[in-house]
Design a protein around this motif. Structure first.
Motif, PDB file in Angstrom:
ATOM      1  N   GLY A  62       0.820  -1.198   0.000  1.00 38.87           N
ATOM      2  CA  GLY A  62       0.000   0.000   0.000  1.00 38.87           C
ATOM      3  C   GLY A  62       0.856   1.250   0.000  1.00 38.87           C
ATOM      4  O   GLY A  62       2.033   1.217   0.361  1.00 38.87           O
ATOM      5  N   ASN A  63       0.260   2.349  -0.417  1.00 36.79           N
ATOM      6  CA  ASN A  63       0.950   3.634  -0.414  1.00 36.79           C
ATOM      7  C   ASN A  63       0.820   4.275   0.970  1.00 36.79           C
ATOM      8  O   ASN A  63       0.265   3.684   1.893  1.00 36.79           O
ATOM      9  CB  ASN A  63       0.380   4.536  -1.509  1.00 36.79           C
ATOM     10  CG  ASN A  63       0.675   3.993  -2.896  1.00 36.79           C
ATOM     11  OD1 ASN A  63       1.816   3.655  -3.204  1.00 36.79           O
ATOM     12  ND2 ASN A  63      -0.343   3.888  -3.738  1.00 36.79           N
ATOM     13  N   ASN A  64       1.348   5.463   1.116  1.00 41.08           N
ATOM     14  CA  ASN A  64       1.346   6.128   2.426  1.00 41.08           C
ATOM     15  C   ASN A  64      -0.070   6.234   2.986  1.00 41.08           C
ATOM     16  O   ASN A  64      -0.975   6.776   2.342  1.00 41.08           O
ATOM     17  CB  ASN A  64       1.970   7.513   2.313  1.00 41.08           C
ATOM     18  CG  ASN A  64       3.468   7.456   2.125  1.00 41.08           C
ATOM     19  OD1 ASN A  64       4.082   6.401   2.205  1.00 41.08           O
ATOM     20  ND2 ASN A  64       4.074   8.616   1.870  1.00 41.08           N
ATOM     21  N   HIS A  65      -0.231   5.732   4.198  1.00 37.40           N
ATOM     22  CA  HIS A  65      -1.534   5.665   4.844  1.00 37.40           C
ATOM     23  C   HIS A  65      -1.288   5.340   6.316  1.00 37.40           C
ATOM     24  O   HIS A  65      -0.298   4.673   6.653  1.00 37.40           O
ATOM     25  CB  HIS A  65      -2.382   4.561   4.189  1.00 37.40           C
ATOM     26  CG  HIS A  65      -3.809   4.529   4.623  1.00 37.40           C
ATOM     27  ND1 HIS A  65      -4.220   3.820   5.739  1.00 37.40           N
ATOM     28  CD2 HIS A  65      -4.926   5.094   4.104  1.00 37.40           C
ATOM     29  CE1 HIS A  65      -5.531   3.966   5.882  1.00 37.40           C
ATOM     30  NE2 HIS A  65      -5.984   4.727   4.924  1.00 37.40           N
ATOM     31  N   ASP A 111      -7.285  -0.209  -3.506  1.00 34.15           N
ATOM     32  CA  ASP A 111      -6.967   0.225  -4.863  1.00 34.15           C
ATOM     33  C   ASP A 111      -5.845  -0.601  -5.485  1.00 34.15           C
ATOM     34  O   ASP A 111      -5.551  -0.454  -6.675  1.00 34.15           O
ATOM     35  CB  ASP A 111      -6.620   1.711  -4.900  1.00 34.15           C
ATOM     36  CG  ASP A 111      -5.456   2.081  -3.993  1.00 34.15           C
ATOM     37  OD1 ASP A 111      -4.982   1.206  -3.242  1.00 34.15           O
ATOM     38  OD2 ASP A 111      -5.030   3.251  -4.029  1.00 34.15           O
ATOM     39  N   LEU A 112      -5.225  -1.480  -4.687  1.00 29.34           N
ATOM     40  CA  LEU A 112      -4.202  -2.384  -5.212  1.00 29.34           C
ATOM     41  C   LEU A 112      -4.682  -3.831  -5.174  1.00 29.34           C
ATOM     42  O   LEU A 112      -3.879  -4.765  -5.180  1.00 29.34           O
ATOM     43  CB  LEU A 112      -2.908  -2.233  -4.398  1.00 29.34           C
ATOM     44  CG  LEU A 112      -2.220  -0.868  -4.513  1.00 29.34           C
ATOM     45  CD1 LEU A 112      -1.132  -0.724  -3.461  1.00 29.34           C
ATOM     46  CD2 LEU A 112      -1.633  -0.677  -5.908  1.00 29.34           C
ATOM     47  N   HIS A 113      -5.987  -3.985  -5.157  1.00 29.71           N
ATOM     48  CA  HIS A 113      -6.571  -5.328  -5.051  1.00 29.71           C
ATOM     49  C   HIS A 113      -6.097  -6.251  -6.167  1.00 29.71           C
ATOM     50  O   HIS A 113      -5.757  -7.413  -5.932  1.00 29.71           O
ATOM     51  CB  HIS A 113      -8.100  -5.227  -5.060  1.00 29.71           C
ATOM     52  CG  HIS A 113      -8.782  -6.563  -5.022  1.00 29.71           C
ATOM     53  ND1 HIS A 113      -9.096  -7.276  -6.163  1.00 29.71           N
ATOM     54  CD2 HIS A 113      -9.185  -7.334  -3.969  1.00 29.71           C
ATOM     55  CE1 HIS A 113      -9.671  -8.414  -5.830  1.00 29.71           C
ATOM     56  NE2 HIS A 113      -9.734  -8.472  -4.508  1.00 29.71           N
ATOM     57  N   GLU A 114      -6.076  -5.748  -7.395  1.00 29.71           N
ATOM     58  CA  GLU A 114      -5.704  -6.600  -8.525  1.00 29.71           C
ATOM     59  C   GLU A 114      -4.240  -7.011  -8.440  1.00 29.71           C
ATOM     60  O   GLU A 114      -3.889  -8.171  -8.721  1.00 29.71           O
ATOM     61  CB  GLU A 114      -5.976  -5.874  -9.852  1.00 29.71           C
ATOM     62  CG  GLU A 114      -5.878  -6.776 -11.085  1.00 29.71           C
ATOM     63  CD  GLU A 114      -6.782  -7.981 -11.001  1.00 29.71           C
ATOM     64  OE1 GLU A 114      -6.370  -9.063 -11.492  1.00 29.71           O
ATOM     65  OE2 GLU A 114      -7.898  -7.883 -10.433  1.00 29.71           O
ATOM     66  N   LEU A 115      -3.362  -6.080  -8.060  1.00 33.23           N
ATOM     67  CA  LEU A 115      -1.954  -6.425  -7.903  1.00 33.23           C
ATOM     68  C   LEU A 115      -1.778  -7.432  -6.767  1.00 33.23           C
ATOM     69  O   LEU A 115      -0.992  -8.378  -6.877  1.00 33.23           O
ATOM     70  CB  LEU A 115      -1.128  -5.169  -7.623  1.00 33.23           C
ATOM     71  CG  LEU A 115       0.365  -5.369  -7.358  1.00 33.23           C
ATOM     72  CD1 LEU A 115       1.048  -6.046  -8.542  1.00 33.23           C
ATOM     73  CD2 LEU A 115       1.041  -4.033  -7.056  1.00 33.23           C
ATOM     74  N   ALA A 116      -2.513  -7.233  -5.680  1.00 34.23           N
ATOM     75  CA  ALA A 116      -2.434  -8.165  -4.553  1.00 34.23           C
ATOM     76  C   ALA A 116      -2.918  -9.547  -4.961  1.00 34.23           C
ATOM     77  O   ALA A 116      -2.318 -10.571  -4.598  1.00 34.23           O
ATOM     78  CB  ALA A 116      -3.265  -7.640  -3.379  1.00 34.23           C
ATOM     79  N   ARG A 117      -4.009  -9.584  -5.728  1.00 34.93           N
ATOM     80  CA  ARG A 117      -4.545 -10.877  -6.164  1.00 34.93           C
ATOM     81  C   ARG A 117      -3.575 -11.569  -7.102  1.00 34.93           C
ATOM     82  O   ARG A 117      -3.213 -12.736  -6.907  1.00 34.93           O
ATOM     83  CB  ARG A 117      -5.893 -10.682  -6.857  1.00 34.93           C
ATOM     84  CG  ARG A 117      -6.602 -11.985  -7.227  1.00 34.93           C
ATOM     85  CD  ARG A 117      -7.680 -11.759  -8.263  1.00 34.93           C
ATOM     86  NE  ARG A 117      -7.104 -11.271  -9.520  1.00 34.93           N
ATOM     87  CZ  ARG A 117      -6.495 -12.059 -10.403  1.00 34.93           C
ATOM     88  NH1 ARG A 117      -6.351 -13.355 -10.175  1.00 34.93           N
ATOM     89  NH2 ARG A 117      -6.008 -11.548 -11.518  1.00 34.93           N
TER      90      ARG A 117
END
Length: 517
Positions: A62-65, A111-117
Motif C-alpha cells: 500500500g501507499n502512504n496511509h 486500490d491495489l486489489h488486482e496487484l495483490a490478487r
C-alpha cells in the motif's frame, strides 16, 4: 517491559504527550498519540488471535496511509517481521518477495486489489486483510479486524538484535535480496537522524515519498514519532498539493530527491507560497545541482544532502545545511553513530583524495540478508558493509560519491539494478547480449536504456523488447530506449565495458540533449 523494540514506541511516547498532540495526519483525519497507541494495540492483539507469532512475516502492499504505520508497529510489537512491498512492482516481483519471505499474512489497500490478487494468489500468504473498500470473500476488512482486537498490553520479549523488517532490494545477480533490518538498526538510525538533522520535539514532517522506501520511513516517520512530532502523509507526490500543505500545516521538515525539489521550485505557486516554517530540507539519491541550491537559498532554505542505502537503514552520511555551498557535491560527514571508510581492492584504507570502495559499519548497518548466507558473506567483511559504490574523502572528512560499482541507475529516486533488467531481456531467445546504462534525464535524473545484440532470422524491434517487459518489470525499470548493435565492447575476460557505452550514448538515442521528461 520485556519489549525493547520499535513496536512500543508509540505507546511509550503517548504517556508523555498531551491529548491534543497529533501523531499522524492523513487527508482530513487527525490521529492523536493515545488513539494511535490504542489502534496499534488492537491490531497487534487481532493479528495474534489470527495466528501471527513471533518471527512470522507480515507483508504490506500500500501507499502512504496510517495503516502502514499501524501495521508496522503492531507487527513488531508481536516480535513478528514487517515486509513492506513496493507498490510499483509487477505481479511476478510481488510474488517473489512474498514467497521468499514466506509471509503468512498480507495487508493491502483496496486500490491495489488486482496487484495483490495477481501477485499473491499462489504464495505463502494465506491470511489477507484489505484496507478500505469492500473486501471480497476470503479477505478480511482491516477496520473490522482492528476493532475485534482487545487493548490488552502485549509485552512480548523483543530485543534490539531481533529482526523488525525485511526490505527487498534488487541485487547484482538479478534476484532481489531481503535486507533484514533489526529493531536496533532502526533505533540507532533514528538517533543518527535526530542528532545530525536536528530533529526536535514538535517537528512536523510531510512524507511525500513512499514509506516502503526506507529513506522516508527511517529518516522521516520513525525519528519524528520518537521525538513526539507529527507525521503528515501524502499518498502521492503532487507539487501543488505539497506547497499548499507546507503553508497550511506549517511543515518543518521535507525530504525528497533532486527531482522532487526541482518540480516544487518550477511550480507556479512556489514564489508565493509561505514556506518559512521549513527548517529541514533533506535530499538523497544524488547531489543537488547548484542552480537548485541557489533557488532555495534565495528563499532562506538550506539543504542537507545525504548518502545511504537500504542496508544502512538508510543513513550513512549527512551534509550539514551550513555547508551545502562550501561543500557542494559532497554527501557530507559520516553519521554520528556510524563509521565510513574508503578502501582499495584489497580492503586497505585509503587516504583522503583517493577513490575507492565505500565501506560502512555501525549499529544501523544490517548483519544479514534474509536466507542468503553467500550474499551476506560477500557483502559484510569483519562487520563492514561493502557498499559497491566508489567515493573519496577530502581533508576535512567530507565524502564525495564518484561512481557505482554495481552499475545502479537512480531514476526519480528509484533504484534500478542493471543485472535484474538485463536478466529479463536475456530471456528473449533472439537476444544474445545486453547492457543497461543510465543516461541523463531533465526530470528523473537518469533513465535506463538498453544496448543489445541479437541473432537469428526473426529480428526484434525496440518496441518488441519493451513490450515483452510490460507487466514483468516495474514501469520505471523498463528501458526508455533499446539500441541494437552488431557487437558489445568487452574486456579480454568477456565483461561488457559499460564505461565505453556511456561515452557512446551520453544522451537518449536520437537526441543531443538530456532526455525530455
Amino acid at each position: 517491559m520485556q519489549n525493547q523494540g520499535i513496536g512500543t514506541w508509540v505507546a511509550r511516547r503517548a504517556q508523555r504527550m498531551r491529548e491534543e498532540d497529533i501523531a499522524v495526519a492523513f487527508r482530513d483525519e487527525r490521529i492523536g498519540y493515545d488513539a494511535l497507541a490504542e489502534r496499534i494495540a488492537r491490531l497487534a492483539n487481532a493479528l495474534h488471535e489470527r495466528g501471527v507469532q513471533r518471527g512470522d512475516r507480515v507483508a504490506y502492499l500500500g501507499n502512504n496511509h496510517p495503516s502502514f504505520l499501524e501495521s508496522l508497529f503492531a507487527t513488531t510489537m508481536l516480535g513478528a517481521i514487517f515486509v513492506p512491498l513496493n507498490t510499483r512492482l509487477a505481479p511476478p516481483e510481488v510474488e517473489f518477495a512474498v514467497d521468499d519471505a514466506e509471509a503468512s499474512t498480507l495487508i493491502f489497500h483496496a486500490d491495489l486489489h488486482e496487484l495483490a490478487r495477481a501477485g499473491t494468489w499462489s504464495t505463502s500468504a494465506r491470511r489477507r486483510i484489505q484496507v478500505g473498500g469492500t473486501a471480497s470473500p476470503g479477505v478480511d476488512d482491516y477496520e473490522s479486524v482492528l476493532e475485534s482486537g482487545s487493548t490488552d498490553d502485549l509485552d512480548r520479549p523483543v530485543a534490539l538484535e531481533d529482526p523488525a523488517m525485511i526490505l527487498y532490494t534488487s541485487g547484482t545477480t538479478g534476484r532481489p535480496k531481503g535486507a533484514v533490518l533489526t529493531h536496533g538498526n532502526l533505533t540507532w538510525n533514528s538517533f543518527n537522524a535526530i542528532l545530525d538533522y536536528g530533529i526536535g520535539a514538535g517537528e512536523r514532517v510531510l512524507l511525500i515519498s513512499p514509506m516502503f522506501h526506507v529513506a522516508s520511513l527511517g529518516m522521516g516517520a520513525l525519528p519524528v514519532l520518537l521525538q513526539g512530532g507529527t507525521v503528515i502523509l501524502h499518498e502521492k507526490f503532487d507539487p501543488g498539493a505539497v506547497l499548499r500543505t507546507v503553508q497550511e500545516e506549517q511543515i518543518t521538515m521535507l525530504s525528497g530527491v533532486p527531482t522532487t525539489f526541482q518540480l516544487l521550485q518550477e511550480h507556479p505557486d512556489f514564489a508565493t507560497t509561505d514556506i518559512s516554517s521549513l527548517r529541514h530540507l533533506t535530499c538523497g539519491g544524488s547531489t543537488m545541482p547548484q542552480r537548485m541550491l541557489e533557488a532555495y537559498e534565495q528563499r532562506g532554505l538550506h539543504f542537507s544532502c545525504g548518502y545511504g542505502m537500504t542496508e544502512t537503514s538508510p543513513g550513512a552520511t549527512a551534509l550539514p545545511p551550513s555547508m551545502s555551498i562550501a561543500k557542494m557535491g559532497s554527501s557530507g560527514l559520516k553519521h554520528f553513530f556510524t563509521d565510513v571508510k574508503i578502501v582499495d581492492e584489497h580492503g586497505r584504507t585509503l587516504p583522503p583524495g583517493e577513490v575507492g570502495e565505500i565501506w560502512v559499519s555501525g549499529p544501523n548497518v544490517i548483519t544479514e540478508y534474509w536466507r542468503r548466507p553467500e550474499a551476506t558473506a560477500d557483502a559484510i567483511v569483519d562487520g563492514w558493509f561493502r557498499s559497491g559504490d566508489l567515493g573519496s574523502f577530502d581533508e576535512d572528512g567530507y565524502i564525495y560519491i564518484s561512481d557505482r560499482l554495481k552499475d545502479m541507475i537512480i531514476s526519480g529516486g528509484e533504484n534500478i539494478y542493471s543485472a535484474e533488467v538485463e536478466s529479463a531481456i536475456m530471456q528473449l531467445p533472439q537476444i544474445s547480449g545486453v547492457a543497461l546504462i543510465g543516461v541523463p534525464d531533465a526530470k528523473w535524473g537518469e533513465v535506463p536504456i538498453a544496448i543489445a545484440t541479437q541473432e537469428g532470422a526473426a529480428a526484434l524491434s525496440a518496441e518488441d523488447v519493451i513490450g515483452q517487459l510490460q507487466g514483468r518489470l516495474a514501469k520505471y525499470k523498463i528501458p526508455r530506449a533499446v539500441v541494437f548493435v552488431d557487437e558489445l565492447p568487452r574486456t579480454a575476460s568477456g565483461k561488457i565495458r559499460k564505461a565505453d557505452l556511456r561515452q557512446t550514448y551520453p544522451t537518449l538515442p536520437g537526441t543531443s540533449e538530456p532526455a525530455a521528461s
